[in-house]
Design an enzyme around this catalytic site. Structure first.
Site, PDB file in Angstrom:
ATOM      1  N   ARG A 210      -6.682   7.454  -5.218  1.00 25.69           N
ATOM      2  CA  ARG A 210      -5.922   7.733  -6.268  1.00 25.69           C
ATOM      3  C   ARG A 210      -6.158   6.980  -7.515  1.00 25.69           C
ATOM      4  O   ARG A 210      -5.662   7.137  -8.635  1.00 25.69           O
ATOM      5  CB  ARG A 210      -4.256   7.767  -5.657  1.00 25.69           C
ATOM      6  CG  ARG A 210      -3.801   9.015  -4.749  1.00 25.69           C
ATOM      7  CD  ARG A 210      -2.681   9.113  -4.362  1.00 25.69           C
ATOM      8  NE  ARG A 210      -2.139   8.130  -3.744  1.00 25.69           N
ATOM      9  CZ  ARG A 210      -2.302   7.759  -2.400  1.00 25.69           C
ATOM     10  NH1 ARG A 210      -2.804   8.908  -1.577  1.00 25.69           N
ATOM     11  NH2 ARG A 210      -1.927   6.915  -1.780  1.00 25.69           N
TER      12      ARG A 210
ATOM     13  N   GLU B 206      -0.759  -3.607   9.333  1.00 30.25           N
ATOM     14  CA  GLU B 206       0.099  -4.345  10.226  1.00 30.25           C
ATOM     15  C   GLU B 206      -0.279  -4.179  11.698  1.00 30.25           C
ATOM     16  O   GLU B 206      -0.194  -5.087  12.596  1.00 30.25           O
ATOM     17  CB  GLU B 206       1.473  -3.079   9.922  1.00 30.25           C
ATOM     18  CG  GLU B 206       2.656  -3.663  10.507  1.00 30.25           C
ATOM     19  CD  GLU B 206       3.899  -2.942  10.310  1.00 30.25           C
ATOM     20  OE1 GLU B 206       5.026  -3.351  10.872  1.00 30.25           O
ATOM     21  OE2 GLU B 206       3.609  -1.789   9.633  1.00 30.25           O
TER      22      GLU B 206
HETATM   23  P1  AMP Z   1      -0.882  -1.878   0.266  1.00 30.68           P
HETATM   24  O1  AMP Z   1       0.002  -1.853   1.196  1.00 30.68           O
HETATM   25  O2  AMP Z   1      -0.438  -2.313  -1.145  1.00 30.68           O
HETATM   26  O3  AMP Z   1      -2.480  -2.234   0.476  1.00 30.68           O
HETATM   27  O4  AMP Z   1      -1.095  -0.151  -0.022  1.00 30.68           O
HETATM   28  C1  AMP Z   1      -2.280   0.588   0.493  1.00 30.68           C
HETATM   29  C2  AMP Z   1      -2.541   2.076  -0.341  1.00 30.68           C
HETATM   30  O5  AMP Z   1      -1.575   3.117   0.323  1.00 30.68           O
HETATM   31  C3  AMP Z   1      -2.451   1.887  -1.631  1.00 30.68           C
HETATM   32  O6  AMP Z   1      -3.842   2.285  -2.160  1.00 30.68           O
HETATM   33  C4  AMP Z   1      -1.342   2.697  -2.023  1.00 30.68           C
HETATM   34  O7  AMP Z   1      -1.847   3.637  -2.953  1.00 30.68           O
HETATM   35  C5  AMP Z   1      -0.973   3.553  -0.769  1.00 30.68           C
HETATM   36  N1  AMP Z   1       0.481   3.492  -0.566  1.00 30.68           N
HETATM   37  C6  AMP Z   1       1.085   2.528   0.234  1.00 30.68           C
HETATM   38  N2  AMP Z   1       2.354   2.801   0.570  1.00 30.68           N
HETATM   39  C7  AMP Z   1       2.650   4.154  -0.517  1.00 30.68           C
HETATM   40  C8  AMP Z   1       3.696   4.779  -0.631  1.00 30.68           C
HETATM   41  N3  AMP Z   1       4.740   4.495  -0.327  1.00 30.68           N
HETATM   42  N4  AMP Z   1       3.578   5.950  -1.275  1.00 30.68           N
HETATM   43  C9  AMP Z   1       2.198   6.185  -1.903  1.00 30.68           C
HETATM   44  N5  AMP Z   1       1.195   5.469  -1.456  1.00 30.68           N
HETATM   45  C10 AMP Z   1       1.595   4.494  -1.054  1.00 30.68           C
END
Ligand code: AMP
Length: 172
Positions: A60, A97
């Protein structure tokens, strides 16, 4: 910035039970909201000296990163999941995780000394963004800032990115 929040669609239990998914496609499809998003980021990240490259994280970060790069007169660089990029790559492994994941970037995508902005739609735990920042720095470039449309403030993403400038347009 709560005006933009009304364009975000929250989808419960996607992609699995217990996850509240923040969907930006409802923002992207609206001409005014899309323009506001790109213009606010462009305003925020117009710097002296300027940003050389916008690095977008799959998938995205690809949906608005190139528009932002165009607006900033910067180039665009995709950071992808393993095995997608055709030429020589550098990679970074990071903890999830349960287990681990890896991202890749073309080895010649950023030059030493370049000023880089990293973007993605959502910062959750910050693990992906931190891995992207580490990879860019390993190539000798400078991470000027990281920008997200949505910040999930109940997760420790910002703490994980301590030492970096982190900007977001919408917070939950
Ligand atoms: P992160 O945990 O910050 O490494 O997030 C990993 C990826 O998952 C990122 O690229 C976010 O775009 C996506 N992501 C994580 N949580 C969400 C959520 N609740 N809604 C949409 N996208 C998410």
């Amino acid at each position: 910035m709560d005006d933009l929040k009304s364009y975000i669609r929250e989808v419960r239990d996607f992609p699995k039970p217990g996850i509240n998914f923040y969907d930006i496609t409802t923002l992207l499809k609206d001409p005014h909201a899309l323009r506001m998003t790109v213009d606010r980021f462009a305003w925020m990240f117009t710097r002296k000296p300027p940003i050389d490259k916008v690095v977008g994280i799959e998938s995205r970060g690809f949906m608005f990163g190139p528009s932002l790069a165009y607006s900033l007169n910067a180039g665009f660089v995709p950071v992808r999941k393993p095995g997608k990029l055709p030429a020589a790559t550098v990679s970074e492994t990071y903890e999830l995780e349960y287990g681990e994941d890896r991202i890749e970037m073309h080895a010649d995508a950023v030059e030493a000394g370049e000023r880089v902005l990293i973007v993605d739609d959502v910062i959750a735990t910050g693990g992906t963004a931190l891995a992207a920042a580490s990879m860019v720095r390993r190539r000798g470039a400078q991470v000027v800032a990281l920008g997200f449309i949505i910040e999930l403030t109940f997760l420790p993403g910002r703490e994980k990115l301590a030492g970096y400038e982190v900007e977001s347009l919408i917070r939950y």
